[in-house]
Design a protein around this motif. Structure first.
Motif, short mmCIF file in Angstrom:
data_model
loop_
_atom_site.label_atom_id
_atom_site.label_comp_id
_atom_site.label_asym_id
_atom_site.label_seq_id
_atom_site.Cartn_x
_atom_site.Cartn_y
_atom_site.Cartn_z
N ALA A 194 9.57 2.91 -8.79
CA ALA A 194 9.14 3.41 -7.49
C ALA A 194 10.33 3.53 -6.55
O ALA A 194 11.10 2.57 -6.40
CB ALA A 194 8.10 2.49 -6.87
N LYS A 195 10.47 4.72 -5.98
CA LYS A 195 11.46 4.90 -4.91
C LYS A 195 10.68 4.92 -3.60
O LYS A 195 9.87 5.81 -3.36
CB LYS A 195 12.22 6.21 -5.08
CG LYS A 195 13.27 6.42 -3.98
CD LYS A 195 14.00 7.75 -4.13
CE LYS A 195 15.01 7.95 -2.99
NZ LYS A 195 15.67 9.26 -3.07
N PHE A 196 10.91 3.91 -2.76
CA PHE A 196 10.22 3.81 -1.49
C PHE A 196 10.96 4.71 -0.49
O PHE A 196 12.00 4.35 0.06
CB PHE A 196 10.20 2.35 -1.00
CG PHE A 196 9.30 1.47 -1.83
CD1 PHE A 196 8.00 1.21 -1.43
CD2 PHE A 196 9.76 0.92 -3.01
CE1 PHE A 196 7.17 0.40 -2.20
CE2 PHE A 196 8.93 0.11 -3.79
CZ PHE A 196 7.63 -0.14 -3.38
N GLU A 197 10.40 5.92 -0.28
CA GLU A 197 11.08 6.92 0.54
C GLU A 197 11.16 6.48 2.00
O GLU A 197 12.21 6.53 2.61
CB GLU A 197 10.34 8.27 0.44
CG GLU A 197 10.14 8.77 -0.99
CD GLU A 197 11.43 9.30 -1.60
OE1 GLU A 197 12.45 9.33 -0.91
OE2 GLU A 197 11.40 9.69 -2.79
N TYR A 198 10.02 6.08 2.56
CA TYR A 198 10.00 5.57 3.94
C TYR A 198 8.61 4.98 4.20
O TYR A 198 7.65 5.19 3.46
CB TYR A 198 10.30 6.66 4.98
CG TYR A 198 9.52 7.93 4.79
CD1 TYR A 198 8.22 8.06 5.27
CD2 TYR A 198 10.08 9.02 4.13
CE1 TYR A 198 7.50 9.22 5.09
CE2 TYR A 198 9.37 10.19 3.94
CZ TYR A 198 8.08 10.29 4.43
OH TYR A 198 7.38 11.43 4.25
N TYR B 294 5.50 5.66 1.69
CA TYR B 294 5.52 6.88 0.88
C TYR B 294 6.51 6.68 -0.27
O TYR B 294 7.66 6.30 -0.04
CB TYR B 294 5.90 8.08 1.74
CG TYR B 294 4.71 8.62 2.48
CD1 TYR B 294 3.94 9.64 1.94
CD2 TYR B 294 4.33 8.08 3.71
CE1 TYR B 294 2.81 10.12 2.61
CE2 TYR B 294 3.21 8.55 4.38
CZ TYR B 294 2.46 9.58 3.83
OH TYR B 294 1.36 10.04 4.48
N VAL B 295 6.03 6.92 -1.50
CA VAL B 295 6.83 6.61 -2.68
C VAL B 295 6.88 7.81 -3.62
O VAL B 295 5.97 8.66 -3.65
CB VAL B 295 6.26 5.41 -3.45
CG1 VAL B 295 6.29 4.15 -2.61
CG2 VAL B 295 4.84 5.68 -3.95
N ILE C 18 0.87 -1.18 0.00
CA ILE C 18 0.00 0.00 0.00
C ILE C 18 0.90 1.23 0.00
O ILE C 18 1.74 1.38 0.88
CB ILE C 18 -0.92 0.02 1.23
CG1 ILE C 18 -1.73 -1.28 1.33
CG2 ILE C 18 -1.88 1.21 1.17
CD1 ILE C 18 -2.58 -1.37 2.58
N CYS C 19 0.70 2.10 -0.98
CA CYS C 19 1.60 3.24 -1.16
C CYS C 19 0.82 4.56 -1.19
O CYS C 19 -0.38 4.59 -1.48
CB CYS C 19 2.39 3.10 -2.46
SG CYS C 19 3.45 1.63 -2.49
N SER C 20 1.56 5.63 -0.89
CA SER C 20 1.00 6.98 -0.93
C SER C 20 2.01 7.89 -1.59
O SER C 20 3.22 7.76 -1.36
CB SER C 20 0.69 7.47 0.49
OG SER C 20 0.26 8.81 0.49
N PHE C 21 1.52 8.82 -2.44
CA PHE C 21 2.42 9.77 -3.07
C PHE C 21 3.20 10.55 -2.03
O PHE C 21 2.61 11.10 -1.10
CB PHE C 21 1.63 10.74 -3.93
CG PHE C 21 1.55 10.37 -5.39
CD1 PHE C 21 2.55 9.61 -5.99
CD2 PHE C 21 0.49 10.80 -6.17
CE1 PHE C 21 2.48 9.28 -7.32
CE2 PHE C 21 0.42 10.48 -7.51
CZ PHE C 21 1.42 9.71 -8.10
N HIS C 22 4.51 10.62 -2.20
CA HIS C 22 5.35 11.42 -1.32
C HIS C 22 5.23 12.89 -1.71
O HIS C 22 5.37 13.25 -2.88
CB HIS C 22 6.80 10.95 -1.48
CG HIS C 22 7.77 11.63 -0.56
ND1 HIS C 22 8.94 12.19 -0.98
CD2 HIS C 22 7.73 11.83 0.78
CE1 HIS C 22 9.59 12.70 0.03
NE2 HIS C 22 8.88 12.49 1.11
#
Length: 1216
Positions: free
Chosen positions: A185-189, A198-199, A153-157
């Motif tokens: 996708a870069k998975f920021e944290y 957050y990606v 499950i991801c959310s725009f950073h």
């Protein structure tokens, strides 16, 4: 008619949950989720898009393996005919489910529909949700757990919705960018508290999709923090052993693993000009997109701005190429050369290899310029605030969502090159609401106004700033996250549903208070800087220490800290609108619920911490908090006594063995006093059956039952209360006490009660039976602290609602159910449990299913399709606008029922034209055959689209009656009624019911139909006074009539009060002829608290922190009937009166009372007590009424009812 009638519907085999042999879902194994480190870059397939903050990204490297896995599950499950047992307590369990493509997938059970034939599942490998038949669900074999879940499950950073949600067009645009696309996708944290990663997503040519979407929709978040970044460190977690901390590296309550690990280097932000609420300014419109989006510039900084522009001109006129920004990035501030050849202050919105899109911060327009035309902006040029302010017009919106060219031209001509005086009325995150007072174009008396999402309002009088608290009725079940833990006796929870609002609030607070300076005279409600992370939080000063230090409570998280007075700031009014997000809790003692404060051993404390952290670390596990009671300390601090549960376990249940082996000691410290009785589920679970007796009925959606299994408990409780009250009447008592009390019922017996109101009369809710009635002050007794054996007994009246019955039902249905069901025994099948603790049930009387019977009797049977798409289709209804007492509106009267009752429509409604346009579009887009409605699916209360024969147009409507060939409908946006043929009715799309009804029912205040009547010409007079005129309406009361909201109002027109003008058309009747009081539905009243004083009055012991445990939105006065003598209506005879546990009630006529609110709590009761009628003066009332019901053959049987009611006689039914 009796519940035992032979015309009853026989129970079908599918009605009850089958517990036959079959495979059950289980939780023996759980899915594995590999952890992704911050900064991980992967190629992913976006498999599902809900909104920018909830997308599902599947690691592409595993996509073929997942297809093979699905094939193996399909081969295993397809063709097997087994009876899979699924029940609501299995929500969250893994399973295999058959998708619409015929393939089987790994899934998680999300919800079980009330008929237990349809369930909702989440496909964990693709993120899709769907409703499937129960036959298409299987337990998942153990070998299919071996492959981990690689869909996240991801959310725009860096993207946020600004607290207003996402529009359909925004989501559709996002789907065109992402759905089923392969991206980088870069998975920021990972935000554990929000359950998302957050990606940053990159498309072709490494284009940032985040920037592409954010710049188009103007939804960039200037701060890159997540809600977890604002979390306050939980010092209580230090009790864990080092080894345990190493095994659990992901901390739930720490400061997001320090902000440094998640943020880029901060970009310097220019300040923005701030316009105070209710202030006026001279301004000019600088740039216009359309009337809903334009930018103004005030003259506040006119001289300084001229100096700035002169400096910029001279600087860049002679500047060299080394001032060029070599690599402009999104968000930096710069000077950009516009199309006119001049340089202006700007910010970078998008950047490519050769060109840059910039936003000119002082004018509001956007241009694309060459990279060579971007210059560095010196710091001295950043001191002046950004001068362009984004605005939007209110009161005028485009009919189809898009402004026409003519409307845009009209607006441009009205405001271009003019100095406007503007008045600021509301401020939002991106826009400012104002009224233009001069240089304004006016069309038919309607001026242009700006509008935005309201953050807060400013009252006319200065008020001391305070935070609103969350108050929950006992039995409430809330989705929560635990924000701070001191101990199991003292911890704080936040509501999950408000996560987005809190995140936006915290971002706004940081933006406003960064760099702010201390100002004296800070109120108790304030903004405080946390000493550990230096972030700003909403806080409440609770203790003054040696100067300059104070103790503050961070109201959104629950932690208390000592801070310097110079770290406090005055709080802006808009930051008070959101309730304090943390509410204080204490864990329910599973062995001794009355032991409020316990000394838990170390193992119990570690178990509690482990339970909470495990729940927080799972993306699919929802932590639910059940409120069992409310108590307060000697310092008047409110605690909610709760249990925390996941779909798999309860923390209280987990700690039972620890408590039994080492009972917790009663901790020394402040004493606590219960403010409510204890709630209990009485071991009633969804899907179980219980023998019940109905004790009180308000309507089909609110009635109370006794559980047969608790009969001995109820009997024992009654004896204890009786004996204690006998003793209390013989001793000297305090003259004042709180909410909880003993109260004498109309049968002369004493019961446990809870005071709901004290003025104009005392209303007491009998918690063990459900009744709320008026009592005398002399009929109240306080509950002594020593009565723990009585206080420990949980509330015995179980609040229920008939399941699968429409929300809005005829008055006759409620009346029939009340007279037929009270004091009767039923078999109750528990279908669901509502968030406030109310049980949805199916009632059975012998072989009769009451729910089906009552719907068929009153023609409210719902139509269901064989191929179920969504259970939402079963209960389609219009939204109802809420009205408040004292609310003022400008309205038109659109339909008049009689001289006193009529329908109103807001004069400034922005939704009416949109509704008309949407209806037209729906009809144009669908063929007539597709839209025709099935006559069998139509029930009373069904929304529909109906043809109004007078003008030939289609409108939103609601079915209010039907016969064989035609329907009677109410046009919900206007209030008029019409009879239409079935061929002139169309299906109602669900999205068209989202906009509230535009017409609302009103009644003139000051005219009681039981005390008089109207002259025959009164309707004509009302029409003459009000037709086609804008009226000023004031809501004096809000009542509920047959499930519909009705506003009692006072109306003014052109300076004339219509209520007064119509008094000449009103004929009063003598008091002797009044037929009795009618039922009121006043607003829920805040309760008193229980504490002994010596003032001789009922007082409120903890002021503004009053919990409300009743859970009732309305409090009803008793109806005029002999409750003890009510029998079940039959076709042949009248059942004689049966004396209940509380005996036969005597009938009294109650006068109409005005119920007033919490401000009157501290008044003497005996000044407003209602005198009972002298028995010798008790008149005999007669009421004649008639109604139609339908027998088993479908024929109408007409009844004439004559009730003779008095204190000496029972109620008789004469049948003609």
């Amino acid at each position: 008619m009796s519940l035992q009638s032979h015309s009853a519907v026989e129970e079908s085999p599918e009605t009850r949950i089958s517990m036959a042999a079959g495979e059950r879902l289980h939780k023996n194994e759980l899915f594995m989720y590999p952890e992704l480190s911050a900064g991980t870059v992967e190629t992913v397939i976006v498999t599902e898009v809900t909104n920018p903050q909830r997308m599902f990204c599947q690691l592409k490297v595993f996509s073929q393996e997942l297809k093979k896995l699905s094939g193996q599950i399909t081969q295993c499950c397809e063709g097997r005919t087994i009876n899979c047992i699924v029940s609501p307590e299995m929500i969250g369990f893994p399973c295999a489910a058959k998708g619409s493509d015929g393939r089987w997938y790994r899934s998680v059970l999300q919800q079980v529909c009330s008929n237990n034939k349809v369930v909702e599942v989440l496909n964990v490998d693709y993120g899709t949700k769907q409703f499937v038949q129960i036959g298409n669900v299987r337990p998942l074999a153990s070998e299919f757990f071996r492959m981990p879940v690689v869909t996240y499950i991801c959310s725009f950073h860096g993207i946020i919705d600004k607290g207003v949600g996402w529009t359909t067009s925004e989501i559709d645009y996002l789907k065109t960018l992402l759905l089923h696309k392969t991206v980088i996708a870069k998975f920021e944290y990972q935000s554990i508290s929000e359950g998302v990663h957050y990606v940053t997503l990159y498309g072709d040519d490494n284009t940032s999709i985040n920037n592409l979407f954010g710049s188009r929709e103007s939804c960039f978040l200037e701060s890159e923090k997540t809600l977890g970044d604002y979390a306050i460190c939980n010092t209580a977690s230090s009790c864990k052993q080092p080894a345990q901390q190493e095994r659990n590296p992901r901390k739930m309550l720490t400061h997001a693993q320090t902000v440094e690990g998640t943020e880029r280097k901060d970009i310097v932000r220019l300040p923005t000009e701030h316009l105070a609420l209710n202030s006026s300014h001279v301004a000019a419109v600088q740039h216009i997109s359309d009337p809903s989006e334009f930018w103004i510039q005030t003259q506040t900084y006119a001289n300084k701005f001229d100096e700035l522009m002169d400096s910029i001109y001279h600087l860049y006129k002679v500047s060299l190429n080394n001032d060029v920004v070599r690599n402009p990035t999104v968000g930096i501030y710069c000077a950009a050369k516009a199309g006119d050849g001049e340089f202006y202050r700007a910010t970078v919105a998008e950047a490519s290899e050769t060109q840059v899109k910039v936003f000119f911060v002082d004018y509001g327009n956007t241009e694309v310029v060459d990279k060579s035309n971007i210059r560095t902006l010196p710091d001295e040029f950043k001191k002046l605030p950004c001068l362009s302010l984004k605005c939007s017009l209110a009161g005028v919106r485009p009919k189809d969502g898009k402004w026409s060219l003519s409307a845009q031209d009209l607006f441009i001509k009205a405001v271009k090159d003019k100095d406007l005086t503007v008045h600021v009325t509301t401020q939002g995150q991106l826009k400012t609401k104002m009224t233009m007072l001069s240089g304004v174009y006016s069309n038919k008396g309607m001026s242009f106004q700006t509008t935005v999402n309201t953050v807060g309002t400013v009252g006319k009088e200065k008020q001391i700033p305070t935070f609103k608290e969350h108050m929950f009725p006992i039995g409430s079940v809330i989705d929560v996250s635990v924000s701070y833990i001191e101990s199991p006796n003292d911890f704080w929870c936040q509501q999950v549903k408000n996560t987005g609002h809190l995140k936006l609030l915290m971002h706004d607070i940081q933006a406003q208070y960064a760099g702010s300076e201390f100002q004296p005279n800070v109120e108790m409600a304030c903004i405080a800087r946390h000493p550990d992370n230096q972030l700003w939080y909403r806080a409440l000063v609770i203790y003054k220490r040696e100067m300059p230090h104070v103790d503050v409570l961070f109201v959104d998280y629950g932690q208390t800290e000592t801070v310097s007075l110079y770290d406090l700031r005055r709080i802006s009014p808009q930051f008070l609108a959101l309730q304090g997000q943390a509410f204080r809790c204490s864990l329910l003692n599973p062995v001794d619920p009355t032991s409020a404060v316990n000394e838990w051993n170390r193992e119990a404390i570690e178990t509690f911490h482990s339970f909470v952290e495990t729940a927080a670390s799972s993306s699919f596990v929802i932590l639910k908090c059940t409120i069992y009671a409310v108590m307060y300390s000697e310092q008047k601090i409110v605690f909610n006594i709760v249990d925390l549960e996941t779909p798999f376990e309860s923390v209280c249940t987990s700690m039972v063995n620890l408590v039994k082996s080492a009972p917790p000691k009663i901790a020394a410290g402040p004493s606590f006093r219960l403010d409510t009785y204890y709630y209990s589920m009485h071991n009633v679970k969804t899907g179980t059956e219980e023998q019940v007796t109905v004790t009180c009925v308000n309507n089909v959606h609110e009635f109370y039952c006794h559980l047969e299994k608790n009969a001995d408990v109820i009997k024992d409780l009654k004896i204890k209360v009786k004996n204690l009250c006998h003793q209390l009447r013989n001793v000297k008592l305090p003259t004042v006490f709180g909410t909880l009390c003993f109260a004498k019922y109309t049968n002369g017996h004493w019961y446990r009660g809870q005071i709901k109101a004290t003025k104009p009369a005392i209303l007491v809710h009998f918690v063990d039976y459900g009744d709320t009635i008026e009592v005398e002050k002399s009929d109240l007794l306080p509950i002594p602290r020593e009565a723990s054996d009585i206080m420990s007994v949980p509330v015995q009246a179980v609040q229920c609602s008939l399941s699968d019955v429409p929300a809005n039902v005829p008055t006759e249905m409620n009346h029939w159910f009340e007279t037929s069901a009270i004091d009767c025994k039923f078999q109750a099948l528990v279908v669901a449990r509502e968030p406030d603790g109310k049980l949805q049930v199916e009632l059975y009387h012998g072989n009769t299913q009451v729910n089906s019977k009552i719907k068929k009797m009153f023609q409210t049977e719902k139509h269901t399709e064989e191929n179920v798409k969504s259970p939402l289709n079963f209960s389609l209804c219009y939204h109802q606008e809420e009205f408040l007492e004292g609310q003022k509106l400008e309205v038109y009267i659109t339909a008049i029922s009689d001289a006193q009752t009529f329908w109103c429509q807001p004069a400034d409604s922005e939704d009416l034209e949109k509704i008309t346009s949407s209806v037209s579009k729906v009809l144009d887009a669908n063929s007539a055959d597709h839209m025709h409605i099935d006559p069998d699916s139509i029930s009373l209360g069904s929304p529909c689209i109906a043809l109004f024969s007078d003008d030939g147009f289609w409108y939103r409507a609601e079915v209010i009656d039907r016969d064989e060939d035609a329907l009677s409908v109410l046009f919900v946006d206007y209030g008029n009624k019409s009879q239409v043929n079935f061929t002139d009715v169309r299906e109602m799309p669900p999205d068209l019911t989202q906009t509230p009804r535009q017409a609302f029912l009103c009644e003139l205040e000051g005219f009681d139909a039981s005390h008089g009547s109207w002259h025959s010409n009164a309707v004509d007079e009302l029409s003459v006074l009000t037709t086609d005129k804008v009226l000023q309406l004031t809501v004096t009361r809000v009542a509920s009539e047959a499930g519909k909201i009705k506003c009692l109002v006072q109306i003014e027109c052109e300076g004339q009060v219509i209520n007064e003008a119509l008094k000449t058309w009103w004929r009063s009747a003598s008091a002797e002829n009044q037929p009795g009081a009618f039922e009121l539905s006043p607003p829920c009243l805040t309760q008193l608290q229980c504490e002994e004083q010596s003032t001789g009055e009922l007082v409120d012991p903890h002021a503004d922190i009053l919990p409300c445990d009743g859970g009732m939105d309305e409090i009803r006065l008793p109806q005029l009937h002999n409750k003890g003598a009510e029998g079940i209506l039959t076709l042949s005879c009248v059942k004689s009166a049966v004396e209940t546990d509380k005996g036969v009630k005597e009938e009294k006529a109650f006068l109409v009372m005005d119920i007033i609110g919490p401000d009157d709590f501290n008044s003497l009761l005996d000044e407003n007590s209602t005198e009972a009628m002298d028995e010798s003066e008790s008149p005999t009332y007669s009421m004649e009424s008639s109604f139609d019901i339908i027998n088993s053959s479908g024929k109408h049987i007409h009844f004439y009812l004559l009730f003779l009611i008095s204190k000496q006689y029972d109620a008789f039914l004469l049948i003609k």
